[in-house]
Structure formats: C-alpha cells, structure tokens
Design a protein around this motif. Structure first.
Motif, short mmCIF file in Angstrom:
data_model
loop_
_atom_site.label_atom_id
_atom_site.label_comp_id
_atom_site.label_asym_id
_atom_site.label_seq_id
_atom_site.Cartn_x
_atom_site.Cartn_y
_atom_site.Cartn_z
N ASP A 92 31.19 41.10 41.01
CA ASP A 92 31.57 40.80 39.63
C ASP A 92 33.03 41.17 39.37
O ASP A 92 33.73 40.49 38.61
CB ASP A 92 30.67 41.56 38.65
N SER A 96 35.75 38.53 38.19
CA SER A 96 36.52 38.74 36.97
C SER A 96 38.01 38.55 37.22
O SER A 96 38.72 37.95 36.41
CB SER A 96 36.25 40.14 36.42
N ARG A 121 26.72 34.03 34.86
CA ARG A 121 27.33 35.14 35.60
C ARG A 121 28.84 35.16 35.42
O ARG A 121 29.45 36.21 35.24
CB ARG A 121 26.98 35.04 37.08
N ALA A 125 31.23 38.09 33.64
CA ALA A 125 32.32 38.75 34.36
C ALA A 125 33.65 38.62 33.63
O ALA A 125 34.56 39.44 33.86
CB ALA A 125 32.44 38.16 35.77
#
Length: 469
Positions: A92, A96, A121, A125
């Motif tokens: 993650d 990001s 998801r 993130a």
C-alpha cells in the motif's frame, strides 16, 4: 563512440529492438544494478513495453528497481492488465507513492478501467486530497472535457511581471503537466488570458503580464464532448486547452497527448459503427468472446431480417425471372456494385462531417456532387460491363443467354443502381447528423441493405422495359 556511430546508421525500430535485447540480456544475467541504470536512461514508454513483455513473475521485481518518479511515468504507460498486476504485487505504501506521482488525468483513466475491487484498494492508498480530486473528476460525464482534463497547470496573475512569472514557474512547474503554456487567472480563478514561455523569454523582466497575455482564449466547458474538444485542437493547432466550469473559473486543462488518445478512441468507435459493431471501450485483445458476440449480433440480426425484403422481391418476380433465367446470374454483381457505390459515398461524407468540412445545411450541394460523380462512375461501369458480357460471357464462355439486349439490360441497371446508391449513400449520413444520430451508424451495413433491395427493383423494371417480360 563506436556504439553511437552504429546507432546513427540504424532506424528507430532497429535501435529499439537492440536496446530491448540489451535489457533482456542484463535481466537474464541478473545484473540488476546495470539493468536499473539502463532503464532509467530510456523513455518510460520503452521501459513499459519491455516490462510488459517479460515474465509475469519477473515484472514486479524489475519494476521495483525504478526510482519513484520513473516508476510513476512507466506505470502511466502500462495497459490496464499490467497496471493491475503491479498493483496486486506492491505494498500500500508503494502504491500510494505511485498514485501521488501520477497526473490526475492518468489516475482517473486508470480508475475507469480497473476492476472495482482494485479501484477500492487504490482509493484507500491515496491521500484524502488526491482521493477527493479523483472523485471530482469521475463525476464528470463520460467522454467530456472534464473527464479527460488534468489539474496540473501553471496559473499566473496579470499584475505579475516577467521576472515574477518565471519565479513562480520554477517554484511550481516541476509537477505540472506542461509549463510551456501558462494561464492567467483573476483572484477568483476566472480565466483571463494565456501567455507562453516564448512570450516571457522574449520580453523584458519588468514587463507586466497584462501587456503580454492573449485575451482571445479558446476554451472548453467541463461538460463539452471530447470530440468537440479534439476538433478545437485540430482547428486552432493547440498544445493545451483550458477547461472552465459554468462560472468561467479555470478548473483544468486538456493537453495534446490526451487528445491524441481521444482521436484514436473516436476513430475506432466510428470504424466499429461503420462495420455494424456496437462500440467497445476495450481493445480487441482484451475483449472476450461473449462481449464480441454481444457487440456484433444486434446489427447482424437486424441486417439478416431486413434482407427479407430482398427475398420478398425475388419471390414476387419469380415467374418473370424464370422466363429469362440468365438474368439471375447477374443479381449478385448488381447488388454488390450498389453496396460498394453507396459505401464509397457514405464513407466520404461521414469523414467530411467528422472533420467539420460538411454541415447538414450542405445536403443539396453534397447530393448534387455525388449525383454527378455517380453518372461518371455509372457510365464507366456500364460501358465496361456491356463489352465484358458480350466478349467474355457471350463469345469466350459461350453463354447463350447473354444477348445484346441482356447485356444492355444489365449495363443500364448498373448505371441507375450506382446513381441511386451514391445519392442515398451521401444523404443518409447527413440526415443522421441532422437528427442528432452518429452518422457512422448510417454506414456500410445499413446502406448496403437499402441498396440491395432497391437495386433488385431497378434491375427487374429495366428488364421488363427492355426485354418485354
């Protein structure tokens, strides 16, 4: 030195292939340090292509070698399947970092293509401000200027001088999609003008932007159709187009690289409609068999059922054709000629409409031109067909049913069929445009169906007049 001289004598495709082979060799040798260095030196598109071609298990590992900035640029050049593989293989935190480095329009494009579980998801993130910005863009209508724009642009104030403008460009320009064209806005973010870096470079440092900026700004609204936006790029030779909301505030820009994608998408959509296929957002390689069936079967069913009219005409004149059975052999040729003639006219007119060269008000002018063209084409085909039937069918192939009268019947039918097909082929797309329907719908399949039935009627009535049957 020798390598550079060799590269100069090769074309780009050969150079690209050579570099890809080098990367593959380094990967096979597990020389990751050298592989990373070579990938950082290449264009991100070439790196994306290389990664897409290697083994699925190796791709995430090699992708991780890239720096954060390069990784984001490479990620933006991946097709959706590769993006999904990368997302599913990284943490993650890494995800990001990629999302924050992407331009907003690239992130939005990705969201529209990825499966829902992957999108969730990605959104988790992303930072809250990035998430809000992406959601804002996703609320714009599909295929609108708002859905393809980016918020990464350089905005300046008209009271700034050139020196101050350059200072701001240096301060914020690194993360902007383009800095060559800057947009002058008021205190409430309303668009007032544009100024280019060329204008700034050629002006004195103390010149105020109000004196330099071009107030005659070409812009688009957030809800404007992307096809209309692409026409503005083409008409005005733009590199970037500002996008404003309903109150005239600058909310984003559309850049030329996005418009190239739009033009490709719109052209593909027109081709699909002209071929009797419902448009699809997915490329051919990623479209399943069932999806292809769903896209193709509606038109195939319609065209098959509409061919019933042709069968009814043949049945109605079955007795007459039985008297001159030789006439039946030329029906496929006449129907094919009519369909081809109509397709030529419709394709030319549809393209002219899409380029803005022709408008619905030009209908009579277009039909008059196509009628004159049809006479020239029809006469040429009729004369060639007349002598072809007498020489090839009559003398060489010894077809006793081919007489001068039969040859004249078929040839005269060719003339009238071509005239009808070209006029109708030019009129239907203009009618569609007038009714607000995509002209591409009135393309080859539909026009061929219409001309098939009418061609048969023309043929039969010409035969009744000349052959007295």
């Amino acid at each position: 030195m020798e390598e550079n001289e060799k590269l100069e004598t090769m074309d780009y495709e050969a150079i690209h292939e050579k570099r890809t082979d080098e990367l593959t060799e380094l990967l096979n040798k597990r020389d990751m340090k050298q592989l990373k260095q070579r990938m950082e030196e290449l264009n991100e598109f070439d790196v994306a292509e290389f990664l897409a071609e290697i083994d699925d298990n190796q791709m995430p590992m090699v992708f991780r070698l890239l720096s954060k900035e390069t990784a984001a640029e490479v990620f933006a050049n991946f097709d959706t399947p590769e993006q999904e593989k990368i997302i599913n293989s990284i943490t993650d935190s890494e995800l990001s970092g990629i999302i924050e480095e992407l331009y907003v329009d690239d992130a939005v494009d990705m969201m529209e293509e990825l499966p829902a579980n992957v999108v969730k998801r990605v959104m988790r993130a992303a930072r809250p401000e990035t998430r809000n910005l992406i959601n804002q863009y996703l609320r714009y209508p599909d295929n609108s200027a708002g859905s393809i724009m980016t918020s990464e642009f350089v905005d300046l104030k008209k009271y700034m001088n050139v020196k101050e403008a350059f200072a701001r460009i240096r301060r914020i320009g690194e993360d902007k999609e383009t800095i060559y064209i800057c947009f002058v806005t008021s205190a409430d973010r309303k668009l007032e003008g544009i100024v280019t870096v060329k204008d700034l470079l050629l002006a004195d440092d103390d010149t105020v932007l109000e004196e330099l900026m071009d107030r005659n700004v070409i812009f688009a609204s957030t809800t404007e159709d992307q096809e209309s936006v692409s026409e503005k790029f083409s008409d005005y030779d733009l590199m970037a187009l500002p996008v404003v909301d309903g109150e005239g505030r600058l909310v984003g820009i559309v850049t030329v690289d996005d418009i190239i994608d739009v033009m490709e998408q719109e052209t593909t959509e027109d081709f699909e409609k002209m071929a009797g296929i419902l448009p699809s957002d997915k490329p051919y390689s990623r479209t399943s068999t069932v999806e292809m069936w769903k896209n193709r079967i509606p038109w195939l069913l319609f065209l098959m059922l509409s061919a019933t009219f042709t069968s009814m005409i043949l049945t109605s004149f079955e007795d007459m054709l039985a008297v001159q059975a030789g006439l039946v052999a030329f029906i496929p040729m006449l129907m094919g000629t009519g369909g081809n003639s109509g397709a030529q006219a419709s394709t030319a007119v549809i393209r002219s409409l899409s380029l803005g060269d022709t408008e619905p008000r030009d209908a009579l002018r277009v039909m008059w031109k196509e009628w004159r063209v049809s006479i020239l084409c029809g006469l040429t085909l009729a004369v060639v067909n007349f002598f072809k039937m007498l020489l090839l069918d009559g003398l060489i192939l010894r077809n006793d049913s081919v007489t001068v009268a039969v040859a004249a019947t078929v040839s005269l039918s060719v003339l009238f069929i071509v005239m009808f097909a070209k006029v109708v082929g030019s009129a239907l797309p203009i009618l569609a445009e007038k009714l607000g329907v995509d002209p591409a719908v009135m393309a080859n399949p539909l026009i061929s169906t219409v001309t098939d039935a009418v061609s048969l009627l023309i043929y039969i009535y010409v035969a009744k007049i000349i052959l007295h049957i």
